[in-house]
Design a protein around this motif. Structure first.
Motif, PDB file in Angstrom:
ATOM      1  N   ASP A 117       0.811  -1.220   0.000  1.00 46.95           N
ATOM      2  CA  ASP A 117       0.000   0.000   0.000  1.00 46.95           C
ATOM      3  C   ASP A 117       0.846   1.273   0.000  1.00 46.95           C
ATOM      4  OD1 ASP A 117       0.989  -0.013   2.560  1.00 46.95           O
ATOM      5  OD2 ASP A 117      -0.954   0.138   3.569  1.00 46.95           O
ATOM      6  N   GLN A 118       2.174   1.128  -0.182  1.00 47.55           N
ATOM      7  CA  GLN A 118       3.035   2.304  -0.287  1.00 47.55           C
ATOM      8  C   GLN A 118       3.982   2.208  -1.484  1.00 47.55           C
ATOM      9  OE1 GLN A 118       4.706   4.077   3.272  1.00 47.55           O
ATOM     10  NE2 GLN A 118       3.455   2.781   4.584  1.00 47.55           N
ATOM     11  N   THR A 119       3.640   1.375  -2.448  1.00 50.57           N
ATOM     12  CA  THR A 119       4.532   1.195  -3.591  1.00 50.57           C
ATOM     13  C   THR A 119       4.576   2.426  -4.497  1.00 50.57           C
ATOM     14  OG1 THR A 119       2.708   0.092  -4.753  1.00 50.57           O
ATOM     15  CG2 THR A 119       4.331  -1.310  -3.663  1.00 50.57           C
ATOM     16  N   THR A 120       3.460   3.124  -4.639  1.00 52.66           N
ATOM     17  CA  THR A 120       3.446   4.278  -5.533  1.00 52.66           C
ATOM     18  C   THR A 120       4.295   5.416  -4.983  1.00 52.66           C
ATOM     19  OG1 THR A 120       1.178   3.655  -6.101  1.00 52.66           O
ATOM     20  CG2 THR A 120       1.967   5.752  -6.945  1.00 52.66           C
ATOM     21  N   ILE A 121       4.172   5.689  -3.693  1.00 54.47           N
ATOM     22  CA  ILE A 121       5.011   6.730  -3.108  1.00 54.47           C
ATOM     23  C   ILE A 121       6.473   6.283  -3.101  1.00 54.47           C
ATOM     24  CG2 ILE A 121       4.836   6.019  -0.681  1.00 54.47           C
ATOM     25  CD1 ILE A 121       4.721   8.965   0.049  1.00 54.47           C
ATOM     26  N   GLY A 122       6.704   4.970  -3.022  1.00 60.56           N
ATOM     27  CA  GLY A 122       8.069   4.471  -3.109  1.00 60.56           C
ATOM     28  C   GLY A 122       8.682   4.736  -4.473  1.00 60.56           C
ATOM     29  N   ALA A 123       7.901   4.500  -5.527  1.00 68.39           N
ATOM     30  CA  ALA A 123       8.380   4.808  -6.877  1.00 68.39           C
ATOM     31  C   ALA A 123       8.628   6.298  -7.030  1.00 68.39           C
ATOM     32  CB  ALA A 123       7.352   4.331  -7.906  1.00 68.39           C
ATOM     33  N   ALA A 124       7.756   7.115  -6.436  1.00 65.48           N
ATOM     34  CA  ALA A 124       7.938   8.565  -6.502  1.00 65.48           C
ATOM     35  C   ALA A 124       9.207   8.996  -5.783  1.00 65.48           C
ATOM     36  CB  ALA A 124       6.727   9.263  -5.892  1.00 65.48           C
ATOM     37  N   MET A 125       9.488   8.382  -4.638  1.00 63.95           N
ATOM     38  CA  MET A 125      10.707   8.704  -3.908  1.00 63.95           C
ATOM     39  C   MET A 125      11.942   8.347  -4.718  1.00 63.95           C
ATOM     40  SD  MET A 125       9.904   7.572  -0.003  1.00 63.95           S
ATOM     41  CE  MET A 125      11.631   7.811   0.408  1.00 63.95           C
ATOM     42  N   SER A 126      11.888   7.221  -5.416  1.00 65.74           N
ATOM     43  CA  SER A 126      13.016   6.801  -6.250  1.00 65.74           C
ATOM     44  C   SER A 126      13.289   7.828  -7.343  1.00 65.74           C
ATOM     45  CB  SER A 126      12.721   5.429  -6.859  1.00 65.74           C
ATOM     46  OG  SER A 126      13.807   4.975  -7.637  1.00 65.74           O
ATOM     47  N   ASP A 127      12.233   8.252  -8.036  1.00 59.18           N
ATOM     48  CA  ASP A 127      12.387   9.254  -9.098  1.00 59.18           C
ATOM     49  C   ASP A 127      12.857  10.595  -8.529  1.00 59.18           C
ATOM     50  OD1 ASP A 127      11.564   7.415 -10.967  1.00 59.18           O
ATOM     51  OD2 ASP A 127       9.495   8.113 -11.023  1.00 59.18           O
ATOM     52  N   THR A 128      12.281  10.965  -7.387  1.00 57.79           N
ATOM     53  CA  THR A 128      12.605  12.259  -6.798  1.00 57.79           C
ATOM     54  C   THR A 128      14.042  12.309  -6.305  1.00 57.79           C
ATOM     55  OG1 THR A 128      10.292  12.572  -6.152  1.00 57.79           O
ATOM     56  CG2 THR A 128      11.925  13.950  -5.053  1.00 57.79           C
ATOM     57  N   SER A 129      14.529  11.208  -5.733  1.00 58.25           N
ATOM     58  CA  SER A 129      15.908  11.201  -5.237  1.00 58.25           C
ATOM     59  C   SER A 129      16.888  11.449  -6.371  1.00 58.25           C
ATOM     60  CB  SER A 129      16.227   9.868  -4.550  1.00 58.25           C
ATOM     61  OG  SER A 129      16.214   8.800  -5.478  1.00 58.25           O
ATOM     62  N   GLN A 130      16.621  10.858  -7.531  1.00 57.77           N
ATOM     63  CA  GLN A 130      17.502  11.083  -8.672  1.00 57.77           C
ATOM     64  C   GLN A 130      17.347  12.502  -9.217  1.00 57.77           C
ATOM     65  OE1 GLN A 130      18.354   9.016 -13.021  1.00 57.77           O
ATOM     66  NE2 GLN A 130      17.748   7.736 -11.325  1.00 57.77           N
ATOM     67  N   GLU A 131      16.105  13.008  -9.205  1.00 56.48           N
ATOM     68  CA  GLU A 131      15.845  14.355  -9.716  1.00 56.48           C
ATOM     69  C   GLU A 131      16.536  15.416  -8.860  1.00 56.48           C
ATOM     70  OE1 GLU A 131      13.490  16.771 -12.543  1.00 56.48           O
ATOM     71  OE2 GLU A 131      13.632  14.601 -12.373  1.00 56.48           O
ATOM     72  N   VAL A 132      16.420  15.294  -7.532  1.00 51.28           N
ATOM     73  CA  VAL A 132      17.043  16.261  -6.632  1.00 51.28           C
ATOM     74  C   VAL A 132      18.560  16.158  -6.704  1.00 51.28           C
ATOM     75  CG1 VAL A 132      17.342  16.913  -4.214  1.00 51.28           C
ATOM     76  CG2 VAL A 132      15.065  16.373  -5.087  1.00 51.28           C
ATOM     77  N   ALA A 133      19.081  14.932  -6.734  1.00 50.44           N
ATOM     78  CA  ALA A 133      20.532  14.741  -6.829  1.00 50.44           C
ATOM     79  C   ALA A 133      21.075  15.329  -8.127  1.00 50.44           C
ATOM     80  CB  ALA A 133      20.874  13.258  -6.732  1.00 50.44           C
ATOM     81  N   SER A 134      20.320  15.168  -9.209  1.00 51.35           N
ATOM     82  CA  SER A 134      20.740  15.747 -10.488  1.00 51.35           C
ATOM     83  C   SER A 134      20.810  17.265 -10.404  1.00 51.35           C
ATOM     84  CB  SER A 134      19.765  15.326 -11.591  1.00 51.35           C
ATOM     85  OG  SER A 134      20.126  15.886 -12.831  1.00 51.35           O
ATOM     86  N   SER A 135      19.847  17.870  -9.727  1.00 53.58           N
ATOM     87  CA  SER A 135      19.866  19.319  -9.569  1.00 53.58           C
ATOM     88  C   SER A 135      21.049  19.770  -8.719  1.00 53.58           C
ATOM     89  CB  SER A 135      18.561  19.794  -8.924  1.00 53.58           C
ATOM     90  OG  SER A 135      17.470  19.590  -9.788  1.00 53.58           O
ATOM     91  N   VAL A 136      21.360  19.008  -7.677  1.00 51.37           N
ATOM     92  CA  VAL A 136      22.532  19.321  -6.851  1.00 51.37           C
ATOM     93  C   VAL A 136      23.798  19.220  -7.691  1.00 51.37           C
ATOM     94  CG1 VAL A 136      23.940  18.537  -4.906  1.00 51.37           C
ATOM     95  CG2 VAL A 136      21.446  18.624  -4.691  1.00 51.37           C
ATOM     96  N   GLY A 137      23.876  18.160  -8.517  1.00 54.12           N
ATOM     97  CA  GLY A 137      25.037  18.002  -9.385  1.00 54.12           C
ATOM     98  C   GLY A 137      25.180  19.149 -10.363  1.00 54.12           C
ATOM     99  N   MET A 138      24.054  19.605 -10.909  1.00 53.98           N
ATOM    100  CA  MET A 138      24.074  20.760 -11.815  1.00 53.98           C
ATOM    101  C   MET A 138      24.553  22.011 -11.100  1.00 53.98           C
ATOM    102  SD  MET A 138      23.069  20.325 -15.029  1.00 53.98           S
ATOM    103  CE  MET A 138      22.267  21.864 -15.480  1.00 53.98           C
ATOM    104  N   ALA A 139      24.090  22.209  -9.861  1.00 56.34           N
ATOM    105  CA  ALA A 139      24.499  23.393  -9.100  1.00 56.34           C
ATOM    106  C   ALA A 139      25.994  23.364  -8.808  1.00 56.34           C
ATOM    107  CB  ALA A 139      23.699  23.473  -7.803  1.00 56.34           C
ATOM    108  N   VAL A 140      26.508  22.197  -8.402  1.00 56.91           N
ATOM    109  CA  VAL A 140      27.941  22.071  -8.114  1.00 56.91           C
ATOM    110  C   VAL A 140      28.760  22.333  -9.375  1.00 56.91           C
ATOM    111  CG1 VAL A 140      29.765  20.439  -7.475  1.00 56.91           C
ATOM    112  CG2 VAL A 140      27.632  20.501  -6.176  1.00 56.91           C
ATOM    113  N   THR A 141      28.368  21.714 -10.469  1.00 53.93           N
ATOM    114  CA  THR A 141      29.099  21.892 -11.722  1.00 53.93           C
ATOM    115  C   THR A 141      29.048  23.337 -12.195  1.00 53.93           C
ATOM    116  OG1 THR A 141      28.543  19.625 -12.354  1.00 53.93           O
ATOM    117  CG2 THR A 141      29.307  21.086 -14.104  1.00 53.93           C
ATOM    118  N   GLY A 142      27.832  23.911 -12.219  1.00 55.24           N
ATOM    119  CA  GLY A 142      27.687  25.290 -12.671  1.00 55.24           C
ATOM    120  C   GLY A 142      28.461  26.262 -11.818  1.00 55.24           C
TER     121      GLY A 142
END
Length: 489
Positions: free
Chosen positions: A401-426
Motif C-alpha cells: 500500500d506504499q509502492t506508488t510513493i516508493g516509486a515517486a521517492m526513487s524518481d525524486t531522489s535522482q531528480e534532486v541529486a541531479s539538480s545538486v550536481g548541476m548546481a555544483v558543476t555550474g
C-alpha cells in the motif's frame, strides 16, 4: 494484526509472460515515453517560441524550469494520494488532464500563457509518473519478469529521450511549434486505452487506509520544489546573488518542518521507519549517485564539444550517441547479467562501471573525443544496470500500500541529486571562468580554464557518487529477500 510486505502479493493473478499482458506493458511504456519526450522535444523550439511570442530569456527559462519544478516537486505527494485513492485511477485521471493541458497550447498567444500550460503539464505528469513502476509491479510475481518489463519500459522511454530533439527539429520544418505538444494528445489517449483495458481496477482492500497528511504533503512538496529551485538559481544567478541562498534557506526550513510533522502526526504521509530497511535506503542511495554523476556529464559534454572544440550543434548531438546507443543496447542483457551475478553483485558491478566512466571523463576527457565516447559508454552501461535493479528492489522492499510513493521517492531522489550536481558543476565552472561561457573558445587559456573546471567538478561529484555507492553496497541487501515490514493495527 501484523502485515508482511509481500502479504496479498501472492494471492493476486500474476502474468507468466510479458506477452500475456502486452496492452498493459504498451500503456506503461507509452506513459514513460511521453514523459521523456516532454522533457526534450520542446527545447529545440525555444528560439522559434522566443520569436513568435516575443518571449524574454527569463520567460524561456520558466517555460522549461516551470515544468521540471512542478514535475519533480509533486511526485511524492501524488504518490501518497495514489496509494490511498488508487494508483490506476490517479494515473488515468492524470493522463486525461495531461492530454487536455497539451491540447490547450493551441490557445496560447503570450509567454505567460505558455508558462501556465507547461506548469499544468508538469502537474499532470507528476500524477502519472509514480504509477508506472507501481502498476508494473502489480502485474508480475516473478523477479525476472518484473526486471524484464522494467527494462522494456525504460528502453521505450530512453528511445523517446534520444529521438526527441531530432523529432522536434523535423516537425518544426513542416509544422508550427505547437505541434510538438499537441502530438502528445494521441499518445496519451493510447496510454489511457491500454491501461484502462490492460490493467485490473484498483482493489480497495489493498489501498493505504490511513488519512492523507495534507500538511505533510504540502511541506514535502515545498521542500523538493525549493531544493530544485535553489539549484536552478545557483546556475542561472550564481551564489553571489541572494536568490539561491533565500531559496536554499526556505528548502531547509521546509525540510525541518516536514520531518517534525511526519514524526509527530499519527498518520504520516510516509513512514520514515521504512528508510531503515536496507533494500529501500540502498536503492535510493544508488539512484541519487546516478543523478549526481549524470548531471556533470549532461551539463559539460556538449559545452566541451561545441565551445572548446568548435563542433556544430548537429555534430555535438552525434557526439552524445555512444551514451544513447549503449543505454538501448544493454537493456536486453540486464536480466541475464543479474541472473549470472545476483542483484547485489550486479549492482556493484554496474556502479563500478559508472564510476569508471566518470573518472575517465574527468581525467582524460579533455585529451580527445575517444575518451569522452568511452566515458559515455561506461556510465550509460552502469546506469542502465543499477537503475533497473534499484527501481525493482525499492518496490520489493515496501509494503504494497506504499509502492506508488516508493516509486515517486526513487524518481525524486535522482531528480534532486541531479539538480545538486548541476548546481555544483555550474558553480565550479562559473567561478573558474568569471565570465560568459560563450567566450570559452576565444583563447587557449580560456579553454584550458574551462577544461580544468570540468575536471574539478567531475572529480568532486565522482567522490560524492563513490561515497553513496560504497554506503549502498555495504548495506548488502539488494540481492536479498526483504525483511517483513510490520504495522500494528
Amino acid at each position: 494484526m501484523r502485515v508482511g510486505v509481500l502479504e496479498g502479493v501472492r494471492d493476486k493473478p500474476h502474468a507468466t509472460s510479458l506477452r500475456a499482458v502486452w496492452p498493459a506493458i504498451l500503456g506503461l511504456s507509452v506513459v514513460f515515453l511521453v514523459e521523456m519526450l516532454d522533457n526534450s522535444v520542446l527545447n529545440v523550439a525555444l528560439p522559434t517560441i522566443a520569436r513568435e511570442l516575443h518571449a524574454s530569456t527569463t520567460a524561456l527559462q520558466w517555460i522549461t524550469s516551470g515544468y521540471s519544478l512542478l514535475f519533480g516537486g509533486l511526485m511524492v505527494a501524488f504518490g501518497a494520494i495514489a496509494d490511498r485513492y488508487g494508483t490506476r485511477k490517479i494515473m488515468l485521471i492524470g493522463l486525461t488532464l495531461f492530454a487536455l493541458a497539451n491540447f490547450a497550447v493551441l490557445f496560447v498567444s503570450t509567454p505567460g500563457q505558455l508558462i501556465a500550460v507547461r506548469a499544468a503539464i508538469g502537474v499532470t505528469a507528476a500524477m502519472t509518473a509514480p504509477g508506472t513502476m507501481a502498476l508494473c509491479f502489480r502485474l508480475f510475481d516473478q523477479e525476472n519478469l518484473l526486471m524484464r518489463a522494467t527494462s522494456l519500459i525504460a528502453t521505450v522511454g530512453l528511445t523517446g529521450m534520444a529521438i526527441g530533439p531530432t523529432v522536434g527539429g523535423l516537425v518544426l520544418q513542416i509544422a508550427p511549434w505547437q505541434t510538438l505538444l499537441v502530438m502528445n494528445v494521441p499518445i496519451a489517449l493510447l496510454a489511457i486505452g491500454c491501461i484502462r483495458f490492460g490493467i485490473p481496477a484498483d482493489d480497495p482492500a489493498k489501498r493505504n487506509r490511513s488519512p492523507l497528511d495534507l500538511p505533510g504533503a504540502l511541506l514535502g512538496t515545498a521542500t523538493i520544489i525549493l531544493a530544485l529551485w535553489t539549484s536552478t538559481l545557483a546556475v542561472e544567478d550564481g551564489w553571489a546573488s541572494v536568490t539561491p541562498w533565500a531559496a536554499g534557506l526556505g528548502a531547509v526550513l521546509a525540510a525541518v518542518a516536514f520531518v517534525v510533522r511526519e514524526r509527530r502526526t499519527a498518520h504520516p504521509m510516509f513512514d520514515f521507519a521504512l528508510l531503515k530497511r536496507p533494500a529501500v535506503s540502498a536503492s535510493l542511495a544508488y539512484e541519487a549517485a546516478l543523478g549526481l554523476g549524470m548531471a556533470v556529464i549532461g551539463f559539460t559534454v556538449t559545452l566541451q564539444l561545441q565551445l572548446v572544440w568548435g563542433w556544430s550543434p548537429a555534430q555535438a548531438a552525434l557526439g552524445n550517441l555512444p551514451q544513447v546507443v549503449v543505454l538501448l543496447a544493454v537493456g536486453p542483457f540486464v536480466e541475464k547479467f543479474v541472473d549470472r551475478l545476483g542483484t547485489h553483485r550486479a549492482a556493484i558491478a554496474g556502479a563500478t562501471s559508472f564510476l569508471a566512466g566518470l573518472l575517465i571523463y574527468g581525467l582524460l576527457g579533455h585529451l580527445g573525443y575517444v575518451w569522452i565516447a568511452v566515458a559515455l559508454a561506461l556510465t550509460a552501461a552502469g546506469m542502465r544496470v543499477v537503475a533497473t535493479i534499484a527501481g525493482v528492489t525499492v518496490m520489493r522492499g515496501l509494503p504494497e500500500d506504499q509502492t506508488t510513493i516508493g516509486a515517486a521517492m526513487s524518481d525524486t531522489s535522482q531528480e534532486v541529486a541531479s539538480s545538486v550536481g548541476m548546481a555544483v558543476t555550474g558553480t565550479i565552472v562559473a567561478a573558474a571562468l568569471g565570465g560568459s561561457l560563450i567566450a570559452v573558445g576565444a583563447t587557449a587559456g580560456a579553454a584550458h580554464t574551462f577544461e580544468h573546471a570540468v575536471t574539478t567538478a567531475t572529480l568532486a561529484l565522482t567522490a560524492l557518487c563513490a561515497a553513496l555507492i560504497v554506503w549502498a553496497a555495504r548495506r548488502g541487501s539488494l540481492g536479498q529477500t526483504p525483511d517483513p515490514v510490520t504495522t500494528d493495527q
